[in-house]
Design a protein around this motif. Structure first.
Motif, mmCIF file in Angstrom:
data_model
loop_
_atom_site.group_PDB
_atom_site.id
_atom_site.type_symbol
_atom_site.label_atom_id
_atom_site.label_comp_id
_atom_site.label_asym_id
_atom_site.label_seq_id
_atom_site.Cartn_x
_atom_site.Cartn_y
_atom_site.Cartn_z
ATOM 1 N N GLU A 54 31.165 32.497 44.844
ATOM 2 C CA GLU A 54 32.230 31.469 45.239
ATOM 3 C C GLU A 54 32.642 32.019 46.118
ATOM 4 O O GLU A 54 33.452 31.154 47.147
ATOM 5 C CB GLU A 54 32.773 31.218 43.575
ATOM 6 C CG GLU A 54 32.091 30.446 42.691
ATOM 7 C CD GLU A 54 32.079 29.494 42.904
ATOM 8 O OE1 GLU A 54 33.030 28.692 43.351
ATOM 9 O OE2 GLU A 54 31.288 28.132 42.344
ATOM 10 N N ARG A 55 32.973 33.283 46.154
ATOM 11 C CA ARG A 55 33.056 33.832 47.348
ATOM 12 C C ARG A 55 32.692 33.603 48.306
ATOM 13 O O ARG A 55 33.400 33.227 49.603
ATOM 14 C CB ARG A 55 33.955 35.740 47.451
ATOM 15 C CG ARG A 55 35.763 35.524 46.469
ATOM 16 C CD ARG A 55 35.938 36.695 46.622
ATOM 17 N NE ARG A 55 36.330 37.147 45.080
ATOM 18 C CZ ARG A 55 37.796 36.535 45.082
ATOM 19 N NH1 ARG A 55 38.255 36.012 46.105
ATOM 20 N NH2 ARG A 55 38.167 37.387 43.410
ATOM 21 N N THR A 56 31.587 33.551 48.548
ATOM 22 C CA THR A 56 30.750 33.194 50.418
ATOM 23 C C THR A 56 30.425 32.188 50.121
ATOM 24 O O THR A 56 30.730 31.936 51.783
ATOM 25 C CB THR A 56 29.129 33.973 49.450
ATOM 26 O OG1 THR A 56 29.091 34.990 49.263
ATOM 27 C CG2 THR A 56 28.661 33.702 50.858
ATOM 28 N N ARG A 57 31.005 31.312 48.977
ATOM 29 C CA ARG A 57 30.976 29.392 48.993
ATOM 30 C C ARG A 57 31.879 29.793 49.854
ATOM 31 O O ARG A 57 31.793 28.405 51.024
ATOM 32 C CB ARG A 57 30.342 28.980 48.060
ATOM 33 C CG ARG A 57 30.619 27.672 47.979
ATOM 34 C CD ARG A 57 29.629 27.178 46.464
ATOM 35 N NE ARG A 57 30.363 25.718 46.544
ATOM 36 C CZ ARG A 57 31.446 25.082 45.428
ATOM 37 N NH1 ARG A 57 31.956 25.684 45.653
ATOM 38 N NH2 ARG A 57 31.247 24.146 46.210
ATOM 39 N N ALA A 58 33.282 29.977 49.220
ATOM 40 C CA ALA A 58 34.478 29.849 49.843
ATOM 41 C C ALA A 58 34.603 30.015 51.527
ATOM 42 O O ALA A 58 35.478 29.021 52.212
ATOM 43 C CB ALA A 58 35.871 30.845 49.243
ATOM 44 N N ALA A 59 33.954 31.061 51.207
ATOM 45 C CA ALA A 59 33.412 31.744 53.230
ATOM 46 C C ALA A 59 33.311 31.096 53.804
ATOM 47 O O ALA A 59 33.459 30.036 54.826
ATOM 48 C CB ALA A 59 33.268 32.663 52.847
ATOM 49 N N ALA A 68 40.050 22.273 51.343
ATOM 50 C CA ALA A 68 40.748 21.504 50.549
ATOM 51 C C ALA A 68 39.222 22.906 49.332
ATOM 52 O O ALA A 68 39.593 23.549 48.191
ATOM 53 C CB ALA A 68 40.998 20.206 49.710
ATOM 54 N N GLU A 69 38.072 22.279 49.127
ATOM 55 C CA GLU A 69 37.099 22.633 49.154
ATOM 56 C C GLU A 69 36.976 24.406 48.381
ATOM 57 O O GLU A 69 36.874 24.726 47.919
ATOM 58 C CB GLU A 69 35.457 22.330 49.289
ATOM 59 C CG GLU A 69 36.082 20.411 49.076
ATOM 60 C CD GLU A 69 36.175 19.800 50.135
ATOM 61 O OE1 GLU A 69 37.003 20.772 50.756
ATOM 62 O OE2 GLU A 69 36.422 18.875 49.989
ATOM 63 N N ALA A 70 37.258 24.914 49.862
ATOM 64 C CA ALA A 70 37.518 26.564 50.065
ATOM 65 C C ALA A 70 39.122 27.111 48.871
ATOM 66 O O ALA A 70 38.301 27.577 48.365
ATOM 67 C CB ALA A 70 37.848 26.563 51.245
ATOM 68 N N ARG A 71 40.051 26.387 49.120
ATOM 69 C CA ARG A 71 40.983 27.048 48.142
ATOM 70 C C ARG A 71 40.809 26.966 46.447
ATOM 71 O O ARG A 71 40.240 27.425 45.265
ATOM 72 C CB ARG A 71 42.574 26.063 48.462
ATOM 73 C CG ARG A 71 42.973 26.618 48.988
ATOM 74 C CD ARG A 71 44.270 26.321 49.256
ATOM 75 N NE ARG A 71 44.637 24.571 48.989
ATOM 76 C CZ ARG A 71 44.260 23.614 50.428
ATOM 77 N NH1 ARG A 71 44.366 24.591 51.711
ATOM 78 N NH2 ARG A 71 44.565 22.334 50.674
ATOM 79 N N LYS A 72 39.634 25.772 46.509
ATOM 80 C CA LYS A 72 38.951 25.382 45.054
ATOM 81 C C LYS A 72 37.813 26.496 44.421
ATOM 82 O O LYS A 72 38.314 27.501 43.513
ATOM 83 C CB LYS A 72 38.068 23.681 45.216
ATOM 84 C CG LYS A 72 39.602 23.128 44.692
ATOM 85 C CD LYS A 72 39.323 21.893 44.521
ATOM 86 C CE LYS A 72 39.759 20.452 44.958
ATOM 87 N NZ LYS A 72 39.475 18.983 44.314
ATOM 88 N N ALA A 77 36.467 31.559 41.847
ATOM 89 C CA ALA A 77 36.474 32.662 41.984
ATOM 90 C C ALA A 77 37.352 33.872 41.380
ATOM 91 O O ALA A 77 37.054 35.147 41.877
ATOM 92 C CB ALA A 77 36.076 33.111 43.572
ATOM 93 N N ASP A 78 38.406 34.100 41.639
ATOM 94 C CA ASP A 78 39.928 34.443 40.994
ATOM 95 C C ASP A 78 39.249 34.713 39.498
ATOM 96 O O ASP A 78 40.050 35.554 39.053
ATOM 97 C CB ASP A 78 40.817 33.954 41.947
ATOM 98 C CG ASP A 78 41.620 34.144 43.324
ATOM 99 O OD1 ASP A 78 40.554 35.198 43.759
ATOM 100 O OD2 ASP A 78 41.841 33.485 43.499
ATOM 101 N N ALA A 79 39.658 33.443 38.799
ATOM 102 C CA ALA A 79 38.785 32.956 37.737
ATOM 103 C C ALA A 79 38.021 33.749 36.914
ATOM 104 O O ALA A 79 38.035 34.592 35.667
ATOM 105 C CB ALA A 79 39.067 31.463 37.285
ATOM 106 N N LEU A 80 37.142 34.085 37.613
ATOM 107 C CA LEU A 80 35.585 34.435 37.183
ATOM 108 C C LEU A 80 36.161 36.490 37.470
ATOM 109 O O LEU A 80 36.205 37.287 36.597
ATOM 110 C CB LEU A 80 34.598 34.437 38.326
ATOM 111 C CG LEU A 80 33.881 33.230 37.363
ATOM 112 C CD1 LEU A 80 32.883 32.626 38.797
ATOM 113 C CD2 LEU A 80 33.955 32.755 35.759
ATOM 114 N N GLU A 81 36.552 36.462 38.288
ATOM 115 C CA GLU A 81 36.962 38.166 38.021
ATOM 116 C C GLU A 81 37.837 38.729 37.338
ATOM 117 O O GLU A 81 37.953 39.258 36.757
ATOM 118 C CB GLU A 81 37.505 38.527 39.637
ATOM 119 C CG GLU A 81 37.062 38.508 40.653
ATOM 120 C CD GLU A 81 36.068 40.002 40.716
ATOM 121 O OE1 GLU A 81 36.891 40.777 40.107
ATOM 122 O OE2 GLU A 81 34.933 39.739 40.794
#
Length: 100
Positions: A54-59, A68-72, A77-81
Motif C-alpha cells: 500500500e505504501r508503494t502504491r501510495a508513492a 486523494a487516492e495516495a492519502r487513502k 497502510a497505516d491501519a495495516l501497520e
C-alpha cells in the motif's frame, strides 16, 4: 379481607415473573461461550507486506499526481501497520492463565 386478595395476586404475579426472567437470564449466561474462548489469529508478516504494498502504491499515486487516492492508500497502510503491531504486542504481552 377483600382488599388483600388483589394485592396478594399482584405480588405473586410479580414474583413469578421476576423468577422466570432471572431463570432465563441465568440459563443464557451459563450456556453462552466465553469471549476468551474465541481464538483470533493474525498473520503479522502478511499484514506488514500488505502495508508495504500500500505504501508503494501510495508513492506511485503521489508521483502521478493523484493526491486523494495516495492519502487513502497511505491511510490503509497505516491501519495495516497498526494492526500488525497490535497483533505483535498481543503475542508478546500475553500471560498464560493462573491455572496452567
Amino acid at each position: 379481607m377483600r382488599h388483600t386478595l388483589p394485592l396478594r395476586r399482584t405480588l405473586t404475579a410479580v414474583l413469578t415473573t421476576t423468577l422466570l426472567a432471572g431463570g432465563v437470564l441465568l440459563g443464557q449466561t451459563a450456556a453462552a461461550e466465553p469471549a476468551a474462548a474465541a481464538r483470533i489469529t493474525c498473520n503479522i508478516d502478511k499484514l506488514r507486506s500488505d502495508a508495504h504494498k500500500e505504501r508503494t502504491r501510495a508513492a506511485q499515486l503521489r508521483g502521478l499526481g493523484a493526491m486523494a487516492e495516495a492519502r487513502k492508500a497511505a491511510a490503509r497502510a497505516d491501519a495495516l501497520e497498526r494492526r500488525a503491531q497490535q497483533c505483535h504486542d498481543a503475542e508478546n504481552n500475553n500471560r498464560p492463565p493462573l491455572w496452567k
